[in-house]
Design a protein around this motif. Structure first.
Motif, mmCIF file in Angstrom:
data_model
loop_
_atom_site.group_PDB
_atom_site.id
_atom_site.type_symbol
_atom_site.label_atom_id
_atom_site.label_comp_id
_atom_site.label_asym_id
_atom_site.label_seq_id
_atom_site.Cartn_x
_atom_site.Cartn_y
_atom_site.Cartn_z
ATOM 1 N N THR A 143 0.830 -1.210 0.000
ATOM 2 C CA THR A 143 0.000 0.000 0.000
ATOM 3 C C THR A 143 0.860 1.253 0.000
ATOM 4 O OG1 THR A 143 -0.103 0.105 2.422
ATOM 5 C CG2 THR A 143 -1.800 -1.187 1.294
ATOM 6 N N GLY A 144 2.114 1.124 0.449
ATOM 7 C CA GLY A 144 2.974 2.296 0.558
ATOM 8 C C GLY A 144 2.402 3.323 1.510
ATOM 9 N N TRP A 152 22.186 17.421 8.549
ATOM 10 C CA TRP A 152 21.128 17.495 7.539
ATOM 11 C C TRP A 152 21.044 16.160 6.818
ATOM 12 C CZ3 TRP A 152 20.639 16.689 2.313
ATOM 13 C CH2 TRP A 152 19.439 17.123 1.731
ATOM 14 N N GLU A 153 19.837 15.677 6.639
ATOM 15 C CA GLU A 153 19.625 14.462 5.855
ATOM 16 C C GLU A 153 18.293 14.607 5.139
ATOM 17 O OE1 GLU A 153 19.105 9.651 6.416
ATOM 18 O OE2 GLU A 153 20.186 10.831 7.889
ATOM 19 N N ALA A 154 18.277 14.281 3.859
ATOM 20 C CA ALA A 154 17.062 14.438 3.060
ATOM 21 C C ALA A 154 15.976 13.496 3.543
ATOM 22 C CB ALA A 154 17.381 14.166 1.594
ATOM 23 N N ALA A 155 14.747 13.984 3.548
ATOM 24 C CA ALA A 155 13.601 13.153 3.912
ATOM 25 C C ALA A 155 13.418 12.068 2.858
ATOM 26 C CB ALA A 155 12.344 14.004 4.019
ATOM 27 N N SER A 156 13.197 10.821 3.309
ATOM 28 C CA SER A 156 13.079 9.706 2.374
ATOM 29 C C SER A 156 11.688 9.097 2.365
ATOM 30 C CB SER A 156 14.104 8.615 2.726
ATOM 31 O OG SER A 156 13.923 8.181 4.060
ATOM 32 N N SER A 157 10.733 9.713 3.049
ATOM 33 C CA SER A 157 9.351 9.238 3.020
ATOM 34 C C SER A 157 8.435 10.425 2.744
ATOM 35 C CB SER A 157 8.963 8.578 4.348
ATOM 36 O OG SER A 157 8.872 9.549 5.380
ATOM 37 N N ILE A 158 7.239 10.143 2.241
ATOM 38 C CA ILE A 158 6.317 11.220 1.902
ATOM 39 C C ILE A 158 5.925 12.044 3.131
ATOM 40 C CG2 ILE A 158 3.974 11.701 1.078
ATOM 41 C CD1 ILE A 158 4.360 9.515 -0.983
ATOM 42 N N PRO A 159 5.550 11.438 4.272
ATOM 43 C CA PRO A 159 5.220 12.270 5.440
ATOM 44 C C PRO A 159 6.371 13.171 5.879
ATOM 45 C CG PRO A 159 4.423 10.036 5.749
ATOM 46 C CD PRO A 159 5.282 10.013 4.529
ATOM 47 N N ASP A 160 7.610 12.640 5.865
ATOM 48 C CA ASP A 160 8.765 13.451 6.258
ATOM 49 C C ASP A 160 9.015 14.576 5.261
ATOM 50 O OD1 ASP A 160 9.124 11.888 8.458
ATOM 51 O OD2 ASP A 160 10.759 10.691 7.608
ATOM 52 N N PHE A 180 3.263 20.064 -5.883
ATOM 53 C CA PHE A 180 3.523 19.026 -6.878
ATOM 54 C C PHE A 180 3.529 17.637 -6.230
ATOM 55 C CE2 PHE A 180 5.487 22.468 -9.571
ATOM 56 C CZ PHE A 180 4.626 22.296 -10.654
ATOM 57 N N LEU A 181 4.139 17.531 -5.041
ATOM 58 C CA LEU A 181 4.178 16.249 -4.343
ATOM 59 C C LEU A 181 2.773 15.795 -3.961
ATOM 60 C CD1 LEU A 181 5.669 13.903 -3.043
ATOM 61 C CD2 LEU A 181 6.017 15.336 -1.008
ATOM 62 N N ALA A 182 1.955 16.724 -3.465
ATOM 63 C CA ALA A 182 0.582 16.387 -3.087
ATOM 64 C C ALA A 182 -0.212 15.901 -4.295
ATOM 65 C CB ALA A 182 -0.101 17.591 -2.452
ATOM 66 N N LEU A 200 4.321 5.894 -7.132
ATOM 67 C CA LEU A 200 5.326 6.682 -7.849
ATOM 68 C C LEU A 200 5.821 7.829 -6.978
ATOM 69 C CD1 LEU A 200 6.951 7.349 -10.370
ATOM 70 C CD2 LEU A 200 4.960 8.615 -11.242
ATOM 71 N N ALA A 201 4.919 8.434 -6.209
ATOM 72 C CA ALA A 201 5.321 9.522 -5.314
ATOM 73 C C ALA A 201 6.324 9.027 -4.283
ATOM 74 C CB ALA A 201 4.094 10.109 -4.632
ATOM 75 N N ALA A 202 6.041 7.872 -3.664
ATOM 76 C CA ALA A 202 6.959 7.321 -2.669
ATOM 77 C C ALA A 202 8.302 6.972 -3.286
ATOM 78 C CB ALA A 202 6.336 6.085 -2.023
ATOM 79 N N GLN A 203 8.288 6.393 -4.491
ATOM 80 C CA GLN A 203 9.535 6.045 -5.182
ATOM 81 C C GLN A 203 10.339 7.298 -5.514
ATOM 82 O OE1 GLN A 203 8.949 3.695 -8.724
ATOM 83 N NE2 GLN A 203 10.983 4.139 -9.508
ATOM 84 N N THR A 204 9.656 8.356 -5.943
ATOM 85 C CA THR A 204 10.337 9.600 -6.308
ATOM 86 C C THR A 204 10.991 10.243 -5.091
ATOM 87 O OG1 THR A 204 8.758 9.985 -8.107
ATOM 88 C CG2 THR A 204 10.024 11.882 -7.328
ATOM 89 N N VAL A 205 10.276 10.273 -3.972
ATOM 90 C CA VAL A 205 10.840 10.857 -2.746
ATOM 91 C C VAL A 205 12.061 10.074 -2.296
ATOM 92 C CG1 VAL A 205 10.398 11.230 -0.289
ATOM 93 C CG2 VAL A 205 8.683 11.915 -1.980
#
Length: 349
Positions: A155-156, A229-237, A280-282, A291-296
């Protein structure tokens, strides 16, 4: 201090908990804890959000020994697992300690793993005991197939789960998603094969349930020692990061000195870009969550690698643009702006 276990059971202990190992930013959780008490050998792992403990009952002649524990560093788990698998499943492996080492040996070969003798580890017995102590007396306790649980990962999504009663399905809810999973008949703990929670927890007498306060894994676990600093790797983050940046840039923009147009422009640009990225992410998440989760996730890797500027240059050139002209024009703009500020400063004096 030593215990024995066959190669098959050692492999099972490692496999049952290795998916719960913490990352490199929490050193004491970045591995598997080998924990022996008077009756069992345990393998324990935690990533700050989950805690997993698997056990193997010691032979009678090994029971009653003084408790001891060491943490196997994560980098040593693969070679240890491969070494154990190279033996016959029934081969006896002796696990022993010496200063700064944990030794796994058979009659003909051994592997010595460097460890920190006094390294701390969360008190998993206390933590799980506290949680168990907070379970209501009449708590539904259905059995579920762990292999089926993995199906929900597609479900991602962040899912909510509602346990109904012992012999009916679990309800699963996500964003624009609902499902259910039927329980399985359990033939493990309990004289009838259908275990209650009280019967199950009774099989773990070493868990410490005598506590005044209720458990909270978030406060019990050590904090991550992450980079600045570390880039967020999930959509909520990522959503949280973008909204924070939008609000922070807006606040900085309102407080920026009016005589520093460069700062005003930078804050405005940062705020506009963060808000645009959020929108754009929303939209992408609404159209294609996977695809959104994969892109993030891919974006986080690119940002952490730090070479996205070179990639942007190459992409712009392939698209028919002239990134060199963009760079030259921007440098000329900065030079002109600096000359203007210098002239205004000279006139003011």
């Amino acid at each position: 201090m030593s215990v024995t276990i066959n190669a098959h059971q050692l492999g099972r202990l490692i496999d049952k908990v290795r998916g719960h190992i913490g990352n490199e930013y929490v050193e004491i959780l970045h591995g598997i804890r080998i924990d022996a008490d008077a009756t069992h050998l345990h393998a324990v792992a935690s990533d700050r959000f989950t805690v997993a403990a698997a056990r193997y009952q010691l032979d009678a002649d090994q029971q009653g020994q003084e408790p001891w524990a060491r943490t196997i560093p994560a980098d040593w788990l693969k070679p240890l697992r491969e070494w154990a698998s190279a033996h016959g499943g029934g081969d006896t492996i002796t696990i022993s300690t010496e200063p700064g080492r944990l030794i796994f040996g058979t009659e003909h070969t051994y592997i010595r793993i460097p460890v920190t003798d006094d390294q701390e580890f969360p008190n998993w017995r206390s933590l799980l005991g506290r949680i168990a102590a907070n379970v209501p007396a009449k708590f539904a306790f259905p059995a579920v197939d762990s292999r089926m649980l993995a199906r929900w990962s597609d479900t991602g999504d962040v899912l909510r789960v509602h346990v109904t009663t012992d012999l009916t399905a679990l309800m699963v809810f996500g964003e624009n998603f609902v499902g259910a999973q039927m329980p399985k008949r359990f033939n493990g703990v309990g004289p009838s094969g259908e275990s209650t929670f009280e019967e199950a927890i009774a099989q773990w007498p070493t868990l410490d349930g005598n506590h005044e306060a209720l458990a909270d894994i978030a406060t019990e676990m050590p904090a991550e020692n992450m980079p600045r600093w570390e880039a967020a790797s999930s959509i909520p983050d990522m959503v949280e990061s973008l909204l924070q940046q939008t609000l922070r840039s807006t606040s900085d923009l309102l407080g920026a000195p009016s005589d520093e147009p460069g700062a005003v422009a930078s804050y405005a640009t940062a705020g506009v870009n963060a808000w645009s990225a959020y929108r754009f992410l929303a939209a992408l998440h609404q159209a294609d969550p996977r695809l959104a989760a994969q892109t993030v996730d891919e974006l986080a890797e690119e940002l952490d690698a730090g070479d996205f500027s070179e990639s942007a240059w190459e992409i712009a050139a392939k698209a028919g643009h002239d990134p060199q002209k963009w760079s030259d024009d921007y440098e000329a703009h900065l030079k002109k702006l600096a000359e203007k500020q210098a002239a205004e400063a000279e006139q003011a004096t």
